[in-house]
Write an enzyme that holds these catalytic residues in place. Structure first.
Site: not given
Length: 180
Positions: A139-140
């Site tokens: 996840h960014q």
């Protein structure tokens, strides 16, 4: 007028006020972290199964989606997550990589529109040693920043003040999301 005597955390009186953030205990205790093998119990796999409102999903793409962070560093802290349960950035397909990048650009536009963000911290923490709270599902982070947003509260008080409920923030950002 005399200053009121307050009890310290250890029971001894002192002059300090306390800001209680009991909701942070869920994060500290590891709630919502995957508990089983593979993608079993993975919140990033479960969130897309919920409604946007219940999952705090701001927008959905074909290969990835954008969700509010339950434990935000700043108001409007978003995460861009591929739907596929994958841990390592090089393991993304070309399509997933492109959509994560495009959703990140759109997140920046929406945050500027909705909240006037002055800048951003954008990044992926790869692995537990790099600070990934949930390392099994990539996840960014897209963290909006404002001039002067770091004051005594996080620096000395080690506390973040969030001026809006997450559901209200989700609604505001979903309404500001740029059209394709």
């Amino acid at each position: 007028m005399d200053e009121p005597v307050r009890q310290s955390g250890a029971g001894s009186p002192d002059a300090f006020e306390r800001l209680w953030t009991p909701h942070r205990m869920a994060y500290i205790l590891g709630e919502n972290k995957p508990s089983g093998p593979g993608d079993e119990g993975c919140p990033f796999c479960e969130i897309p199964q919920r409604s946007d409102e219940d999952g705090l999903v701001v927008t959905r793409g074909k290969y990835a989606y954008v969700v509010l962070n339950l434990y935000p560093y700043n108001p409007g802290h978003l995460m861009v997550c591929p739907y596929r349960h994958v841990a390592d950035y090089p393991d993304l397909t070309g399509e997933e990589t492109l959509e994560v990048g495009e959703l990140t650009k759109q997140a920046m536009t929406a945050l500027r529109t909705a909240s006037g963000a002055h800048g951003f911290n954008i990044g992926i923490n790869q692995g537990p040693v790099a600070g990934a709270g949930i390392a099994a599902h990539l996840h960014q982070h897209v963290v909006p920043r404002w001039s002067g947003d770091t004051n005594f509260m996080p620096v000395i008080g080690r506390t973040k003040v969030l001026p809006q409920l997450l559901r209200d923030t989700r609604e505001l950002l979903a309404g500001a999301w740029p059209a394709d």
